[in-house]
Design an enzyme around this catalytic site. Structure first.
Site, PDB file in Angstrom:
ATOM      1  N   GLN A 107       0.846  -1.199   0.000  1.00 63.05           N
ATOM      2  CA  GLN A 107       0.000   0.000   0.000  1.00 63.05           C
ATOM      3  C   GLN A 107       0.880   1.247   0.000  1.00 63.05           C
ATOM      4  OE1 GLN A 107      -3.498  -0.238   0.184  1.00 63.05           O
ATOM      5  NE2 GLN A 107      -3.545   1.942  -0.154  1.00 63.05           N
ATOM      6  N   PHE A 108       1.369   1.642  -1.184  1.00 64.51           N
ATOM      7  CA  PHE A 108       2.266   2.800  -1.247  1.00 64.51           C
ATOM      8  C   PHE A 108       1.590   4.075  -0.795  1.00 64.51           C
ATOM      9  CE2 PHE A 108       0.186   3.220  -5.338  1.00 64.51           C
ATOM     10  CZ  PHE A 108       0.166   4.591  -5.572  1.00 64.51           C
ATOM     11  N   THR A 109       0.255   4.141  -0.843  1.00 59.78           N
ATOM     12  CA  THR A 109      -0.443   5.378  -0.487  1.00 59.78           C
ATOM     13  C   THR A 109      -0.342   5.707   1.000  1.00 59.78           C
ATOM     14  OG1 THR A 109      -2.567   4.256  -0.252  1.00 59.78           O
ATOM     15  CG2 THR A 109      -2.041   5.156  -2.423  1.00 59.78           C
TER      16      THR A 109
END
Length: 149
Positions: A78-80
């Site tokens: 989950q890069f966000t």
């Protein structure tokens, strides 16, 4: 590294019309990696997650860890989690490590967590457009950061 932990009754991640990973009761982990992360961050997070007392004992008190109850884990990249919204209205992703850096660290996190729990950790598909469905239990949701003071 940052991990958003959700205690769930069930969770699954789909890519297109295919279910890639799913669990019953346990923990859904959304995992973000930044540029400075490494082996020490992975080890700290694995130990912390494995020992967090997020499950109820016989008295209904959150006093048991995932190791104690043997529940399942689903980990999704989950890069966000490293999105920055301080300026303007469009998130900046500059703090998130790019795939060539973050994927090996995410994979190693999953590998080490599986070893610690002595069972497989379900995952999504790194870099894919994923749909995550869950039933949050409690709701219990925590954000932990290996770099937080």
């Amino acid at each position: 590294m940052r991990v958003l932990i959700q205690r769930v009754k069930q969770a699954q991640v789909d890519v297109g019309h295919e279910t890639i990973g799913q669990i019953n009761a346990g923990l859904l982990l959304l995992v973000g990696v930044t540029h400075e992360d490494g082996a020490a961050d992975i080890q700290w997070l694995v130990n912390k997650i494995a020992n967090l007392r997020l499950f109820n004992d016989e008295n209904g008190v959150m006093n048991l860890s995932i190791l104690d109850v043997g529940a399942d884990v689903l980990a999704v990249s989950q890069f966000t989690l490293f999105g920055n919204v301080k300026k303007g209205n469009r998130p900046s992703w500059g703090e998130a490590a790019p795939g060539p850096i973050s994927q090996p660290l995410f994979d190693e996190f999953v590998r080490q967590l599986s070893l610690k729990l002595t069972k497989p950790v379900a995952t999504g598909r790194f870099g894919a457009d994923m749909q995550v469905a869950l039933i949050n239990d409690g709701p219990i949701t925590l954000l932990i950061d290996s770099k937080a003071p």
